[in-house]
Design a protein around this motif. Structure first.
Motif, mmCIF file in Angstrom:
data_model
loop_
_atom_site.group_PDB
_atom_site.id
_atom_site.type_symbol
_atom_site.label_atom_id
_atom_site.label_comp_id
_atom_site.label_asym_id
_atom_site.label_seq_id
_atom_site.Cartn_x
_atom_site.Cartn_y
_atom_site.Cartn_z
ATOM 1 N N ALA A 32 75.387 -41.254 62.539
ATOM 2 C CA ALA A 32 76.230 -41.742 61.430
ATOM 3 C C ALA A 32 75.655 -41.319 60.084
ATOM 4 N N VAL A 33 74.348 -41.429 59.914
ATOM 5 C CA VAL A 33 73.706 -41.009 58.661
ATOM 6 C C VAL A 33 73.940 -39.519 58.441
ATOM 7 N N GLU A 34 73.719 -38.720 59.476
ATOM 8 C CA GLU A 34 73.891 -37.269 59.346
ATOM 9 C C GLU A 34 75.339 -36.906 59.022
ATOM 10 N N ARG A 35 76.292 -37.520 59.669
ATOM 11 C CA ARG A 35 77.701 -37.190 59.432
ATOM 12 C C ARG A 35 78.188 -37.676 58.068
ATOM 13 N N SER A 36 77.630 -38.773 57.593
ATOM 14 C CA SER A 36 78.085 -39.335 56.321
ATOM 15 C C SER A 36 77.410 -38.682 55.122
ATOM 16 N N GLN A 37 76.415 -37.824 55.382
ATOM 17 C CA GLN A 37 75.648 -37.183 54.317
ATOM 18 C C GLN A 37 75.063 -38.236 53.365
ATOM 19 N N PHE A 38 74.510 -39.258 53.957
ATOM 20 C CA PHE A 38 73.912 -40.360 53.200
ATOM 21 C C PHE A 38 72.497 -39.969 52.791
ATOM 22 N N THR A 39 72.400 -39.144 51.779
ATOM 23 C CA THR A 39 71.112 -38.632 51.312
ATOM 24 C C THR A 39 70.399 -39.674 50.472
ATOM 25 N N VAL A 40 69.148 -39.411 50.138
ATOM 26 C CA VAL A 40 68.382 -40.340 49.305
ATOM 27 C C VAL A 40 69.077 -40.538 47.959
ATOM 28 N N GLY A 41 69.577 -39.459 47.379
ATOM 29 C CA GLY A 41 70.278 -39.570 46.102
ATOM 30 C C GLY A 41 71.506 -40.454 46.195
ATOM 31 N N ARG A 42 72.279 -40.245 47.239
ATOM 32 C CA ARG A 42 73.484 -41.073 47.423
ATOM 33 C C ARG A 42 73.111 -42.512 47.753
ATOM 34 N N LEU A 43 72.033 -42.688 48.508
ATOM 35 C CA LEU A 43 71.563 -44.037 48.809
ATOM 36 C C LEU A 43 71.195 -44.768 47.523
ATOM 37 N N PHE A 44 70.474 -44.092 46.628
ATOM 38 C CA PHE A 44 70.101 -44.708 45.350
ATOM 39 C C PHE A 44 71.349 -45.082 44.552
ATOM 40 N N GLN A 45 72.303 -44.172 44.452
ATOM 41 C CA GLN A 45 73.530 -44.463 43.711
ATOM 42 C C GLN A 45 74.293 -45.613 44.350
ATOM 43 N N HIS A 46 74.386 -45.607 45.678
ATOM 44 C CA HIS A 46 75.097 -46.672 46.390
ATOM 45 C C HIS A 46 74.447 -48.025 46.147
ATOM 46 N N ARG A 47 73.116 -48.079 46.279
ATOM 47 C CA ARG A 47 72.423 -49.343 46.059
ATOM 48 C C ARG A 47 72.547 -49.792 44.607
ATOM 49 N N SER A 48 72.470 -48.855 43.680
ATOM 50 C CA SER A 48 72.625 -49.220 42.266
ATOM 51 C C SER A 48 73.984 -49.857 42.028
ATOM 52 N N ARG A 49 75.033 -49.251 42.589
ATOM 53 C CA ARG A 49 76.385 -49.817 42.427
ATOM 54 C C ARG A 49 76.494 -51.169 43.126
ATOM 55 N N THR A 50 75.929 -51.258 44.338
ATOM 56 C CA THR A 50 75.996 -52.506 45.096
ATOM 57 C C THR A 50 75.290 -53.628 44.342
ATOM 58 N N TYR A 51 74.085 -53.365 43.864
ATOM 59 C CA TYR A 51 73.334 -54.396 43.148
ATOM 60 C C TYR A 51 73.951 -54.674 41.786
#
Length: 190
Positions: A32-51
């Motif tokens: 799922a991580v590989e297919r979603s291209q959930f990179t460190v950069g995207r993870l940081f952006q996602h968490r920033s938006r979530t928080y």
């Protein structure tokens, strides 16, 4: 998918996974991580938006800085990463993006610069702080570095000793202010 990946990492979910099924879960999550291209950069952006959507955003700690006796919240880190990103992109504004080197000891600015690159697709070449002058020259030359970021005077001298052999090098940025001509400060880039 990113929201699902965020949910399944939580202890309340992980503790419910049958011990015999851990390998199967791990395989599914990795795919799922590989297919979603959930990179460190995207993870940081996602968490920033979530928080950011939560009430604790301005207080939730991202980095503990024990040597300074303080911490850096998600809110503050996200703002600094955004400022660094805009500054780095403005340095590369009129030409195709090339790798940026970061030659620094382990410090918060290095981590924030790395996140700025990871969130925008800028390639950063991390050069170990204990590299020799020759190592620094070799790495910067072969990576065709146009922008070299150094932590301070000691690392700056490693780059300057190789300057004549670095045809692609256009600018040097120092995290700490140095009294050297043609060296930008990180504050100026921000």
């Amino acid at each position: 998918m990113w929201d699902i990946l965020d949910i399944v990492r939580r202890p309340s979910v992980l503790t419910r996974i049958d011990r015999g099924g851990i390998d199967a879960w791990a395989d599914r999550l990795l795919r799922a991580v590989e297919r979603s291209q959930f990179t460190v950069g995207r993870l940081f952006q996602h968490r920033s938006r979530t928080y950011h959507r939560s009430r604790t955003y301005t207080a939730k700690t991202l980095f503990e800085l024990p040597e300074a006796g303080r911490s850096l919240t998600w809110h503050a880190a996200s703002a600094r990463v955004d400022a660094l990103t805009r500054g780095l992109l403005s340095l590369e504004a009129d030409v195709p993006l090339t790798p940026i080197s970061i030659l620094s000891e382990n410090r918060i600015e290095m981590a924030l610069l790395d996140l700025a690159c990871l969130t925008t697709g800028l390639v950063d070449v991390m050069v170990p702080a204990n590299s020799t002058d020759a190592d620094v020259g070799f790495i910067l030359r072969h990576a065709k570095i146009r922008t070299a970021i150094v932590s301070g005077r000691e690392q700056l001298h490693k780059v300057l000793k190789n300057r004549d052999d670095l045809p692609d090098l256009e600018r040097i940025v120092s995290i700490d202010r140095v009294d050297e001509p043609d060296v930008l400060s990180l504050a100026d880039v921000q």
